[in-house]
Design a protein around this motif. Structure first.
Motif, PDB file in Angstrom:
ATOM      1  N   GLN A 104       0.848  -1.190   0.000  1.00 20.08           N
ATOM      2  CA  GLN A 104       0.000   0.000   0.000  1.00 20.08           C
ATOM      3  C   GLN A 104       0.882   1.239   0.000  1.00 20.08           C
ATOM      4  N   LEU A 105       0.604   2.144  -0.927  1.00 21.85           N
ATOM      5  CA  LEU A 105       1.305   3.423  -0.937  1.00 21.85           C
ATOM      6  C   LEU A 105       0.720   4.284   0.172  1.00 21.85           C
ATOM      7  N   ILE A 106       1.540   4.598   1.166  1.00 21.78           N
ATOM      8  CA  ILE A 106       1.077   5.373   2.316  1.00 21.78           C
ATOM      9  C   ILE A 106       1.108   6.864   2.017  1.00 21.78           C
ATOM     10  N   THR A 107       2.219   7.313   1.452  1.00 18.38           N
ATOM     11  CA  THR A 107       2.348   8.732   1.124  1.00 18.38           C
ATOM     12  C   THR A 107       3.482   8.923   0.133  1.00 18.38           C
ATOM     13  N   ARG A 108       3.478  10.051  -0.535  1.00 12.91           N
ATOM     14  CA  ARG A 108       4.592  10.437  -1.403  1.00 12.91           C
ATOM     15  C   ARG A 108       4.756  11.943  -1.310  1.00 12.91           C
ATOM     16  N   GLY A 109       5.932  12.419  -1.658  1.00 15.13           N
ATOM     17  CA  GLY A 109       6.181  13.851  -1.573  1.00 15.13           C
ATOM     18  C   GLY A 109       7.299  14.287  -2.496  1.00 15.13           C
ATOM     19  N   TYR A 110       7.396  15.589  -2.676  1.00 16.47           N
ATOM     20  CA  TYR A 110       8.381  16.188  -3.578  1.00 16.47           C
ATOM     21  C   TYR A 110       9.531  16.751  -2.758  1.00 16.47           C
ATOM     22  N   TYR A 114      14.224  16.860   5.479  1.00 15.99           N
ATOM     23  CA  TYR A 114      13.922  16.818   6.912  1.00 15.99           C
ATOM     24  C   TYR A 114      12.423  16.625   7.136  1.00 15.99           C
ATOM     25  N   GLU A 115      11.597  17.393   6.405  1.00 11.52           N
ATOM     26  CA  GLU A 115      10.144  17.280   6.555  1.00 11.52           C
ATOM     27  C   GLU A 115       9.660  15.899   6.131  1.00 11.52           C
ATOM     28  N   ALA A 116      10.253  15.363   5.054  1.00  8.46           N
ATOM     29  CA  ALA A 116       9.880  14.025   4.588  1.00  8.46           C
ATOM     30  C   ALA A 116      10.243  12.979   5.635  1.00  8.46           C
ATOM     31  N   ALA A 117      11.455  13.087   6.189  1.00  3.37           N
ATOM     32  CA  ALA A 117      11.904  12.135   7.211  1.00  3.37           C
ATOM     33  C   ALA A 117      11.024  12.221   8.455  1.00  3.37           C
ATOM     34  N   LYS A 118      10.614  13.428   8.810  1.00  4.31           N
ATOM     35  CA  LYS A 118       9.743  13.625   9.971  1.00  4.31           C
ATOM     36  C   LYS A 118       8.403  12.922   9.759  1.00  4.31           C
ATOM     37  N   LEU A 119       7.849  13.051   8.551  1.00  3.10           N
ATOM     38  CA  LEU A 119       6.589  12.383   8.219  1.00  3.10           C
ATOM     39  C   LEU A 119       6.756  10.866   8.256  1.00  3.10           C
ATOM     40  N   ILE A 120       7.868  10.378   7.720  1.00  2.00           N
ATOM     41  CA  ILE A 120       8.134   8.935   7.693  1.00  2.00           C
ATOM     42  C   ILE A 120       8.257   8.383   9.112  1.00  2.00           C
TER      43      ILE A 120
END
Length: 247
Positions: A49-55, A75-81
């Motif tokens: 399942q694709l949980i999220t993606r980002g740029y 940093y923001e991507a890692a925080k979300l992960i």
């Protein structure tokens, strides 16, 4: 390709072992990342399942400004992960992708939550997206890492049992006859079996593990490549940690 297997009688144990063989051993999160974007997939029970993606906003020639923007996005991507990891509690976290961005993402995740380090695995893929996901899951490097994790867990389990045997010998049973007795009394909490004993006494072990399932006793069959296998063989190839003492 579909495969049909016929048996005169299917024990619940047989179905359990088949499920273990064809399904992933545990849930995992796979982070795919390149210089432009990232994707987070949850893998469980043969489903993804694709949980999220980002740029991420990086380009091939990073200027000082774009590098700062990329670092903030990373940093923001890692925080979300890390938030998703906390929410889903996977047993393994694989960070994969082409180039060096996977190492950068791995470092950010580790920086945000150092306790995740033992679960983090890095792998190389030529792309992201579903093709990259399939490439990651098929990679020999990932399979080897997961095998090594299984072996490490085998070693941890056996070492824990040996410690208990040294401190509380009457709370551990070993050898086939003593373990059968413990299981029949409902006294066994965990049974660990060597693959060689499983092969030599398959019918007896299958019946024993079937009783384990009925009594709520956990069981584990040690990987054939585990160094701990030799220690287990020295105890008769099978050992049980007890819930209560038996005479």
């Amino acid at each position: 390709k579909r495969v049909s297997i016929y048996k005169d009688k299917w024990l619940r144990l047989h179905l359990d072992l088949l499920e273990r063989a064809i399904k992933p051993k545990s849930s995992m999160l796979i982070v795919l990342v390149d210089q432009e974007e990232f994707e987070l997939y949850h893998i469980k029970d043969e489903q993804y399942q694709l949980i999220t993606r980002g740029y991420l906003g990086a380009n091939r020639k990073l200027t000082g400004t774009s590098e700062a923007i990329c670092s903030k996005s990373l940093y923001e991507a890692a925080k979300l992960i890390v938030e998703k990891i906390r929410e889903l509690s996977p047993q393994h976290i694989i960070v994969a992708g082409p180039g060096f961005f996977k190492e950068s993402m791995l470092s950010k995740i580790r920086e945000l939550n150092p306790a995740l380090s033992p679960k983090l695995i890095v792998a190389k893929t030529s792309s992201i997206g579903v093709p990259g996901l399939m490439e990651c899951l098929r990679s020999e490097s990932l399979q080897k890492v997961l095998r090594d994790i299984t072996i490490a867990e085998d070693n941890r389990v056996i070492e824990s049992i040996l410690e208990k045997l040294a401190k509380e010998p009457d709370m551990v049973a070993y050898g086939l006859s003593d373990v059968e007795k413990a299981v029949s009394y409902g006294a066994a909490d965990l049974v660990v079996v060597s693959p060689s004993l499983m092969s030599a006494h398959r019918d007896a072990i299958e019946q024993l593990l079937e009783i384990c399932q009925k009594t709520g006793c956990k069981y584990r069959i040690i990987h054939s490549d585990s160094p701990s296998r030799e220690m287990l063989e020295g105890l008769g190839g099978i050992v049980a940690v007890l819930r209560f003492r038996i005479s």
